[in-house]
Design an enzyme around this catalytic site. Structure first.
Site, PDB file in Angstrom:
ATOM      1  N   ASP A 383      70.582  39.136  34.906  1.00 25.83           N
ATOM      2  CA  ASP A 383      71.681  39.164  33.794  1.00 25.83           C
ATOM      3  C   ASP A 383      72.210  41.169  34.649  1.00 25.83           C
ATOM      4  O   ASP A 383      71.266  41.665  35.254  1.00 25.83           O
ATOM      5  CB  ASP A 383      70.785  39.968  32.741  1.00 25.83           C
ATOM      6  CG  ASP A 383      71.165  40.691  32.147  1.00 25.83           C
ATOM      7  OD1 ASP A 383      72.694  39.886  31.779  1.00 25.83           O
ATOM      8  OD2 ASP A 383      71.354  41.463  31.307  1.00 25.83           O
ATOM      9  N   THR A 385      73.311  44.354  32.833  1.00 22.94           N
ATOM     10  CA  THR A 385      73.262  45.450  31.688  1.00 22.94           C
ATOM     11  C   THR A 385      71.063  45.500  31.690  1.00 22.94           C
ATOM     12  O   THR A 385      70.402  44.780  31.084  1.00 22.94           O
ATOM     13  CB  THR A 385      73.296  45.138  30.240  1.00 22.94           C
ATOM     14  OG1 THR A 385      74.617  44.587  30.327  1.00 22.94           O
ATOM     15  CG2 THR A 385      72.754  46.381  29.351  1.00 22.94           C
ATOM     16  N   ASP A 585      66.118  41.571  31.349  1.00 24.26           N
ATOM     17  CA  ASP A 585      65.319  42.457  30.164  1.00 24.26           C
ATOM     18  C   ASP A 585      65.463  42.142  28.849  1.00 24.26           C
ATOM     19  O   ASP A 585      64.502  43.343  28.794  1.00 24.26           O
ATOM     20  CB  ASP A 585      65.521  43.970  30.690  1.00 24.26           C
ATOM     21  CG  ASP A 585      66.954  44.055  30.021  1.00 24.26           C
ATOM     22  OD1 ASP A 585      67.447  43.670  29.991  1.00 24.26           O
ATOM     23  OD2 ASP A 585      67.279  45.861  30.052  1.00 24.26           O
TER      24      ASP A 585
END
Length: 697
Positions: A383, A385, A585
């Site tokens: 991912d 961000t 996250d």
């Protein structure tokens, strides 16, 4: 567990004996009678096993001059509750494995502890049936109560830890469900508002969402505008401006303005409900390592039983007198020496030491399957961000126009003054930039905020506007001059732009973006050097994702991806024969983390992401993946050494215990020596596993 097994209420899988995972998780915490039972059995068994172990091993050293018969009866009293009551669930699973013809680790546990206990019971109650050659110097027959009790207690400990981990996982799924509010503000046809339960919301209902509230269901905005924080679902770091006609997602946070939305997907149809479903299904799936262990046990257990039966029959018909006693001793020796201590410890001990070693290196390992699979990973899906980047908007550039007659510090001071009264994340980033630059921040008067647009006020006697391009244009600010820098055009810049006007004239532009973590480039270079293909999958805009990917030399980029699509992309890679790890996250990453061969969560991320992953990087540093892979390879090598020794030990020990050397050398292994050999094999496995503490990472 095997996912095809479905029943009402908690229990154990009749095929593998593992605890069943719930198919549905509810927002309220549910009682787990199985965990409570195992925990109670463990503590009672521990209290009885410790004195039993001390008595059996150090009885004479402690000054207890008891007759062997009296000592055996005391051990029998202490061991019986542990084996028969504490180990009752294991014997039930042992019996189920026989009934279902599915040998597993509980088959081995039942055989080992049952054989040790029954042999000791017979030796205590009817010692006269044993030949003199199998008695010690005191004329007593050796007993193995401590072995049966300690094995039972250790297995109970493993069950308690497993069930506790399952409770934490369910708690993480409940955290997802808690994102949605319990009630919604429903607007009736006559315009009145009433608070209703979320379960009463129907498709087509008009709902009002106020500032600071979570969006109750998926739908479309009909009136009003706002900035909505969708980071928990889409991974977009920046709040998304919403206006009539735009869609909103249940569970996302309304950051500023109030709006009216029309409910379109409710109940189990919402995106958040689908995420919960995907995570639950992935958690019920079965890992390849478990299937391999059961397959090995499926061959090993029948072989042990067959060997014990053959040994008993051979000694009964062809052995010396007393034939029955010799036959019983040979069969019991086979079962005791084949007790699953070394096989059972081979993997857990290496994993336990590796987990401790990883913790010191900032790598938290949740299960053995993740650690075992990580060594085989050839594709890493990341991912953006919060994984490649820090996940927090920051002011990266400030452009001041020449005709504004302002310095950069003066513009920052004015913008921070008017933004300080706003709760918008972008406003907080501008205020933080001013604080870090140590420029004075004056209080704003006549402050007004426009949802989805910007803010206005007077700072140091000057009228200041800060917000989107359309917001300033609506306030009469001329943005058509030819000297407007190209960088401020939305289509040419991946950054979020905040325009600032002073006294009605455009004064400057703030560019805010999410910074790449300083450790990310080094980590990606190290991963590529090991032959790992890196793929970015993010919910962010195409231009933002392309810029970050370009800086990090990532060629395979998937942007504007929803959580369900992330899991589908991973599925496609796996169908191509790739072993895929997913690093993320956010809550939006949870389905992909659970669906990947190995899920890797950032320790700086959400609890749901961490609970859905097999490995967590405490500092959110991707260099931890490199360390985790090195630890994985060292651990797998260590496990293979342990398993090779355990199988070699059984390959040599079982025939000797059965008496194959007796016709040649006259050697016959007694149960006492079999127990000593079993202990030696366990010590050897433990000693080898401890070498992982010094494994270079």
């Amino acid at each position: 567990m095997h996912p095809q097994i479905v029943q009402l209420g908690p229990g154990a899988c009749p095929i593998c004996g593992m605890a069943l995972e719930p198919m549905d998780v509810f927002a309220e915490v549910e009682a787990d009678p199985e965990y409570d039972s195992m925990r109670r059995r463990f503590w009672v068994s521990t209290a009885l096993s410790l004195p039993l172990l001390l008595l059996a091993m150090f009885g004479e050293s402690l000054g207890l001059h008891l007759a062997p018969a009296a000592l055996h009866w005391i051990e029998l009293v202490l061991a019986t509750p542990v084996v028969l009551w504490g180990g009752k669930p294991f014997f039930q699973r042992f019996w189920a494995s026989l009934v279902n013809r599915s040998a597993n680790m509980f088959t081995l546990i039942g055989l080992g502890t049952g054989a040790a206990y029954l042999d000791s019971l017979v030796a205590t109650v009817y010692p006269q049936i044993f030949p003199a050659s199998f008695r010690d110097m005191h004329g007593a027959v050796p007993v193995y109560f401590e072995a049966a009790a300690v094995i039972t207690t250790l297995v109970l400990l493993g069950q308690v830890l497993e069930l506790r981990a399952r409770q934490r996982t369910s708690g993480a799924i409940r955290a997802l469900l808690d994102l949605t509010p319990a009630q919604a503000h429903r607007i009736s046809t006559d315009g009145t508002e009433a608070d209703v339960s979320l379960s009463d919301v129907q498709r087509g209902d008009l709902l009002r969402v106020r500032p600071g509230e979570s969006v109750p269901v998926d739908g479309t905005i009909r009136e009003g505008a706002s900035a909505v924080d969708e980071s928990m679902v889409t991974g977009e770091a920046m709040p998304v401006e919403k206006s009539p006609g735009d869609t909103v997602i249940g569970g996302t946070l309304n950051a500023s303005g109030s709006f009216v939305m029309e409910a379109e997907r409710v109940g189990g149809e919402t995106m958040l409900a689908q995420i919960v479903k995907l995570v639950s299904e992935a958690q019920r799936s079965r890992a390849p390592m478990q299937r391999l262990a059961d397959k090995v046990a499926g061959y090993f257990v029948p072989a042990v039983i067959a060997t014990a039966v053959l040994a008993f029959v051979g000694w009964l018909f062809f052995g010396p007198e007393p034939r029955f006693a010799h036959a019983l001793v040979a069969a019991v020796s086979v079962l005791i020496i084949a007790c699953p201590c070394a096989l059972g410890l081979a993997t857990p001990m290496s994993i336990m030491v590796a987990v401790g070693r990883g913790a010191h290196a900032g790598v938290l390992i949740r299960n053995a399957e993740a650690l075992e699979t990580l060594a085989k990973v050839d594709t890493l899906v990341v991912d953006k961000t919060g994984t490649l980047t820090e996940g927090k908007p920051r002011v990266t550039s400030i452009y001041v126009f020449a005709d504004s007659a302002l310095s950069k510090e003066a513009l920052l001071s004015l913008a921070a003054g008017v933004e300080r009264s706003s709760e918008h994340p972008l406003a907080r980033a501008i205020v933080l930039a001013a604080e870090q630059a140590q420029v004075p921040i004056a209080n704003a008067s006549e402050f007004r905020a426009t949802a989805g647009g910007g803010v206005a006020g007077r700072v140091a006697g000057k009228a200041v506007l800060a917000g989107t391009k359309s917001f300033l244009q609506s306030r009469g600010v001329d943005l058509s001059q030819n000297n407007l820098p190209k960088l401020t055009e939305p289509n040419s810049s991946p950054a979020t732009l905040v325009y600032v006007a002073v006294e009605g004239r455009l004064a400057g532009v703030f560019l805010l973006s999410d910074q790449i973590k300083p450790s990310t480039p080094e980590a990606l270079r190290a991963l590529r050097s090991e032959g790992i293909r890196v793929v970015m999958v993010t919910g962010d805009r195409q231009e933002t994702a392309r810029k970050v990917a370009g800086e990090l030399e990532i060629e395979d980029v998937h942007a504007e991806i929803q959580p369900q699509q992330k899991a589908e992309i991973l599925k496609r890679f796996r169908e191509q024969g790739r072993v895929v790890a997913m690093a993320g996250d956010g809550i939006n990453d949870a389905p992909a983390l659970a669906a990947a061969d190995v899920g890797i969560a950032m320790g700086t991320g959400t609890d749901v992401a961490i609970e859905s992953a097999g490995i967590t990087l405490v500092k959110g540093d991707l260099r931890g993946i490199v360390r985790a892979r090195r630890l994985s390879r060292a651990t797998i090598r260590n496990i293979r050494q342990n398993l090779a020794f355990a199988f070699l030990y059984n390959t040599l020990g079982i025939p000797i215990a059965a008496g194959v050397l007796y016709p040649i050398f006259g050697w016959l292994l007694s149960p006492m020596l079999a127990s000593a050999a079993m202990s030696f094999s366990s010590v050897s496995v433990i000693a080898n596993a401890l070498r992982l503490r010094k494994a270079p990472l």
